[in-house]
Design a protein around this motif. Structure first.
Motif, PDB file in Angstrom:
ATOM      1  N   PHE A  92       0.787  -1.226   0.000  1.00 38.51           N
ATOM      2  CA  PHE A  92       0.000   0.000   0.000  1.00 38.51           C
ATOM      3  C   PHE A  92       0.824   1.283   0.000  1.00 38.51           C
ATOM      4  CE2 PHE A  92      -3.151  -3.051   1.632  1.00 38.51           C
ATOM      5  CZ  PHE A  92      -4.201  -2.779   0.765  1.00 38.51           C
ATOM      6  N   ILE A  93       2.123   1.190   0.180  1.00 41.17           N
ATOM      7  CA  ILE A  93       2.929   2.406   0.162  1.00 41.17           C
ATOM      8  C   ILE A  93       3.523   2.608  -1.227  1.00 41.17           C
ATOM      9  CG2 ILE A  93       3.486   2.182   2.608  1.00 41.17           C
ATOM     10  CD1 ILE A  93       6.294   1.310   1.798  1.00 41.17           C
ATOM     11  N   SER A  94       3.803   3.847  -1.571  1.00 41.10           N
ATOM     12  CA  SER A  94       4.365   4.158  -2.891  1.00 41.10           C
ATOM     13  C   SER A  94       5.825   3.744  -2.960  1.00 41.10           C
ATOM     14  CB  SER A  94       4.248   5.663  -3.157  1.00 41.10           C
ATOM     15  OG  SER A  94       5.100   6.384  -2.274  1.00 41.10           O
ATOM     16  N   GLN A  95       6.327   3.644  -4.199  1.00 37.41           N
ATOM     17  CA  GLN A  95       7.729   3.265  -4.390  1.00 37.41           C
ATOM     18  C   GLN A  95       8.654   4.317  -3.791  1.00 37.41           C
ATOM     19  OE1 GLN A  95       8.836   1.115  -7.887  1.00 37.41           O
ATOM     20  NE2 GLN A  95      10.519   2.515  -8.355  1.00 37.41           N
ATOM     21  N   ARG A  96       8.303   5.597  -3.942  1.00 33.10           N
ATOM     22  CA  ARG A  96       9.131   6.667  -3.379  1.00 33.10           C
ATOM     23  C   ARG A  96       9.185   6.571  -1.855  1.00 33.10           C
ATOM     24  NH1 ARG A  96       8.389  13.182  -4.529  1.00 33.10           N
ATOM     25  NH2 ARG A  96      10.175  13.868  -3.243  1.00 33.10           N
ATOM     26  N   LEU A  97       8.025   6.325  -1.239  1.00 34.01           N
ATOM     27  CA  LEU A  97       7.990   6.202   0.216  1.00 34.01           C
ATOM     28  C   LEU A  97       8.743   4.961   0.663  1.00 34.01           C
ATOM     29  CD1 LEU A  97       6.997   7.076   2.982  1.00 34.01           C
ATOM     30  CD2 LEU A  97       4.854   5.855   2.543  1.00 34.01           C
ATOM     31  N   PHE A  98       8.604   3.860  -0.103  1.00 36.55           N
ATOM     32  CA  PHE A  98       9.295   2.618   0.247  1.00 36.55           C
ATOM     33  C   PHE A  98      10.801   2.842   0.340  1.00 36.55           C
ATOM     34  CE2 PHE A  98      11.774  -1.026  -1.195  1.00 36.55           C
ATOM     35  CZ  PHE A  98      11.367  -2.011  -0.294  1.00 36.55           C
ATOM     36  N   PHE A  99      11.375   3.449  -0.694  1.00 38.06           N
ATOM     37  CA  PHE A  99      12.822   3.652  -0.676  1.00 38.06           C
ATOM     38  C   PHE A  99      13.213   4.728   0.334  1.00 38.06           C
ATOM     39  CE2 PHE A  99      12.662   1.525  -4.867  1.00 38.06           C
ATOM     40  CZ  PHE A  99      13.582   0.521  -4.589  1.00 38.06           C
ATOM     41  N   GLY A 100      12.326   5.683   0.587  1.00 41.22           N
ATOM     42  CA  GLY A 100      12.593   6.644   1.644  1.00 41.22           C
ATOM     43  C   GLY A 100      12.695   5.960   2.996  1.00 41.22           C
ATOM     44  N   VAL A 101      11.765   5.041   3.260  1.00 39.67           N
ATOM     45  CA  VAL A 101      11.803   4.276   4.508  1.00 39.67           C
ATOM     46  C   VAL A 101      13.040   3.392   4.550  1.00 39.67           C
ATOM     47  CG1 VAL A 101      10.655   2.456   5.843  1.00 39.67           C
ATOM     48  CG2 VAL A 101       9.307   4.311   4.851  1.00 39.67           C
ATOM     49  N   THR A 102      13.371   2.777   3.408  1.00 41.75           N
ATOM     50  CA  THR A 102      14.524   1.875   3.354  1.00 41.75           C
ATOM     51  C   THR A 102      15.825   2.625   3.635  1.00 41.75           C
ATOM     52  OG1 THR A 102      13.390   0.466   1.746  1.00 41.75           O
ATOM     53  CG2 THR A 102      15.766   0.208   1.927  1.00 41.75           C
ATOM     54  N   TYR A 103      15.985   3.799   3.014  1.00 44.22           N
ATOM     55  CA  TYR A 103      17.182   4.600   3.283  1.00 44.22           C
ATOM     56  C   TYR A 103      17.230   5.042   4.736  1.00 44.22           C
ATOM     57  CZ  TYR A 103      18.471   4.993  -1.654  1.00 44.22           C
ATOM     58  OH  TYR A 103      18.879   4.721  -2.939  1.00 44.22           O
ATOM     59  N   THR A 104      16.078   5.377   5.278  1.00 38.91           N
ATOM     60  CA  THR A 104      16.028   5.787   6.689  1.00 38.91           C
ATOM     61  C   THR A 104      16.435   4.640   7.602  1.00 38.91           C
ATOM     62  OG1 THR A 104      14.259   7.382   6.222  1.00 38.91           O
ATOM     63  CG2 THR A 104      14.546   6.699   8.514  1.00 38.91           C
ATOM     64  N   LEU A 105      15.908   3.447   7.312  1.00 37.52           N
ATOM     65  CA  LEU A 105      16.262   2.277   8.118  1.00 37.52           C
ATOM     66  C   LEU A 105      17.748   1.959   7.987  1.00 37.52           C
ATOM     67  CD1 LEU A 105      13.213  -0.099   7.494  1.00 37.52           C
ATOM     68  CD2 LEU A 105      13.718   1.235   9.541  1.00 37.52           C
ATOM     69  N   LEU A 106      18.283   2.111   6.767  1.00 35.88           N
ATOM     70  CA  LEU A 106      19.702   1.847   6.561  1.00 35.88           C
ATOM     71  C   LEU A 106      20.548   2.839   7.356  1.00 35.88           C
ATOM     72  CD1 LEU A 106      21.827   0.155   5.103  1.00 35.88           C
ATOM     73  CD2 LEU A 106      21.682   1.732   3.178  1.00 35.88           C
ATOM     74  N   LEU A 107      20.132   4.105   7.366  1.00 34.19           N
ATOM     75  CA  LEU A 107      20.853   5.114   8.142  1.00 34.19           C
ATOM     76  C   LEU A 107      20.777   4.816   9.637  1.00 34.19           C
ATOM     77  CD1 LEU A 107      22.376   7.828   8.213  1.00 34.19           C
ATOM     78  CD2 LEU A 107      20.140   8.973   8.271  1.00 34.19           C
ATOM     79  N   LEU A 108      19.590   4.466  10.104  1.00 34.77           N
ATOM     80  CA  LEU A 108      19.413   4.179  11.528  1.00 34.77           C
ATOM     81  C   LEU A 108      20.175   2.925  11.951  1.00 34.77           C
ATOM     82  CD1 LEU A 108      15.605   4.968  11.961  1.00 34.77           C
ATOM     83  CD2 LEU A 108      17.544   6.345  12.738  1.00 34.77           C
ATOM     84  N   THR A 109      20.073   1.873  11.128  1.00 35.92           N
ATOM     85  CA  THR A 109      20.749   0.629  11.500  1.00 35.92           C
ATOM     86  C   THR A 109      22.264   0.786  11.389  1.00 35.92           C
ATOM     87  OG1 THR A 109      20.427  -0.187   9.234  1.00 35.92           O
ATOM     88  CG2 THR A 109      18.830  -0.884  10.888  1.00 35.92           C
ATOM     89  N   GLY A 110      22.719   1.557  10.390  1.00 37.33           N
ATOM     90  CA  GLY A 110      24.153   1.807  10.289  1.00 37.33           C
ATOM     91  C   GLY A 110      24.666   2.563  11.501  1.00 37.33           C
ATOM     92  N   THR A 111      23.901   3.574  11.932  1.00 35.98           N
ATOM     93  CA  THR A 111      24.277   4.327  13.126  1.00 35.98           C
ATOM     94  C   THR A 111      24.274   3.431  14.358  1.00 35.98           C
ATOM     95  OG1 THR A 111      23.310   6.325  12.162  1.00 35.98           O
ATOM     96  CG2 THR A 111      23.698   6.331  14.531  1.00 35.98           C
ATOM     97  N   LYS A 112      23.258   2.553  14.433  1.00 34.27           N
ATOM     98  CA  LYS A 112      23.174   1.634  15.573  1.00 34.27           C
ATOM     99  C   LYS A 112      24.364   0.673  15.588  1.00 34.27           C
ATOM    100  CE  LYS A 112      20.940  -0.530  18.985  1.00 34.27           C
ATOM    101  NZ  LYS A 112      21.707  -1.757  19.153  1.00 34.27           N
ATOM    102  N   LEU A 113      24.785   0.208  14.424  1.00 28.91           N
ATOM    103  CA  LEU A 113      25.952  -0.678  14.347  1.00 28.91           C
ATOM    104  C   LEU A 113      27.212   0.037  14.823  1.00 28.91           C
ATOM    105  CD1 LEU A 113      25.367  -2.532  10.956  1.00 28.91           C
ATOM    106  CD2 LEU A 113      25.562  -3.595  13.206  1.00 28.91           C
ATOM    107  N   ILE A 114      27.363   1.282  14.409  1.00 32.03           N
ATOM    108  CA  ILE A 114      28.529   2.055  14.850  1.00 32.03           C
ATOM    109  C   ILE A 114      28.510   2.217  16.375  1.00 32.03           C
ATOM    110  CG2 ILE A 114      29.646   4.316  14.766  1.00 32.03           C
ATOM    111  CD1 ILE A 114      28.665   4.532  11.856  1.00 32.03           C
ATOM    112  N   TRP A 115      27.343   2.556  16.894  1.00 34.33           N
ATOM    113  CA  TRP A 115      27.210   2.722  18.347  1.00 34.33           C
ATOM    114  C   TRP A 115      27.535   1.432  19.081  1.00 34.33           C
ATOM    115  CZ3 TRP A 115      26.802   6.397  21.906  1.00 34.33           C
ATOM    116  CH2 TRP A 115      26.342   6.060  23.171  1.00 34.33           C
ATOM    117  N   ASP A 116      26.995   0.316  18.575  1.00 33.09           N
ATOM    118  CA  ASP A 116      27.264  -0.980  19.218  1.00 33.09           C
ATOM    119  C   ASP A 116      28.745  -1.317  19.160  1.00 33.09           C
ATOM    120  OD1 ASP A 116      24.613  -1.259  19.800  1.00 33.09           O
ATOM    121  OD2 ASP A 116      24.178  -2.662  18.179  1.00 33.09           O
ATOM    122  N   GLY A 117      29.373  -1.020  18.027  1.00 28.93           N
ATOM    123  CA  GLY A 117      30.789  -1.330  17.890  1.00 28.93           C
ATOM    124  C   GLY A 117      31.663  -0.518  18.826  1.00 28.93           C
ATOM    125  N   LEU A 118      31.251   0.704  19.097  1.00 30.33           N
ATOM    126  CA  LEU A 118      32.042   1.585  19.960  1.00 30.33           C
ATOM    127  C   LEU A 118      31.788   1.332  21.440  1.00 30.33           C
ATOM    128  CD1 LEU A 118      31.710   4.985  18.044  1.00 30.33           C
ATOM    129  CD2 LEU A 118      33.724   3.495  18.170  1.00 30.33           C
TER     130      LEU A 118
END
Length: 250
Positions: free
Chosen positions: A223-249
């Motif tokens: 039900f979500i648009s392709q633009r919103l889908f990739f917006g959410v995906t990039y957001t999740l990638l940014l958040l999870t990448g930040t979380k990985l950095i935090w966990d590593g440190l």
């Protein structure tokens, strides 16, 4: 591990979140569920609990996306991912997951900013497709990080987001890739003693959360648009990448 009320207050939403992420948003943030569980139980036990649940989510989401994946991307990520899983199994007892959390987290966050620059016209785009070796490399990284911390989503996203797939092709590709890699991971997990009676009992009790999350994710994807889908995906990638950095440190 005590399967009490407080455990399920943490574990239930964590598993539900994993199902939604894997069912509709490309698995990018599903690994965070194991990290959330590790807040209340030993990290190795958290991995043991999550793998059967991730496999249940894989099975629940395979049919809705059947045949819609990018065949080339699946072949390259799986071909690289299986050696990556083997590498993870061999190095599981001696490797420091924190180094790889920092590496993958840094690459994930950097990739998001690179994509932002590309869409803004600040960075040029290659006229030819990426070589197959790139897909194989990210497959190895995906398999390894998936084995040691269920964090294969971000490195897979780095490669798949560069392939200009539609939202459904992208999602279906992640479903098939991780269905395969999680099945491969099961055997070495068993030999390493990661599964116990306690983890399997927890899996049985948490299974409804996994199935419900997968169902919600599939519905949300449709039900979500392709633009919103990739917006959410990039957001999740940014958040999870930040979380990985935090966990590593930390």
């Amino acid at each position: 591990m005590t399967l009490d009320f407080w455990f399920f207050c943490i574990a239930g939403p964590a598993v539900l979140f994993a199902g939604v992420s894997k069912g509709g948003f490309g698995s990018g943030a599903a690994f965070a569920s194991a990290s959330i569980l590790a807040l209340v139980i030993e990290p190795g036990m958290a991995l043991g609990i999550m793998l059967p649940l991730l496999m249940l989510i894989d099975v629940s989401t395979l049919k809705p996306y059947w045949g819609k994946w990018g065949a080339t991307e699946v072949k390259l990520l799986v071909a690289g991912g299986i050696p990556g899983v083997i590498m993870g199994a061999l190095l599981y007892k001696v490797a420091s997951p924190d180094f790889f959390r920092l590496l993958i987290g840094g690459i994930s966050v950097g990739f998001v900013f690179w994509q932002m620059g590309r869409h803004a016209g600040m960075i040029g785009t290659a006229k030819q497709g990426l070589p197959k070796s790139v897909g194989l490399f990210w497959g190895v990284v995906t398999g390894f990080t998936s084995f040691v911390s269920h964090a294969g989503g971000p490195p897979a996203a780095v490669y798949l987001l560069s392939r200009n797939l539609s939202k459904t092709q992208y999602q279906a590709t992640t479903v098939l890739v991780f269905w395969t890699l999680n099945a491969v991971k099961f055997v070495p997990y068993a030999f390493l003693g990661i599964f116990t009676i306690e983890t399997m009992t927890a899996d049985l009790l948490l299974a409804p959360f996994a199935v419900a999350g997968a169902w919600i994710g599939v519905k949300a994807h449709r039900f979500i648009s392709q633009r919103l889908f990739f917006g959410v995906t990039y957001t999740l990638l940014l958040l999870t990448g930040t979380k990985l950095i935090w966990d590593g440190l930390t």
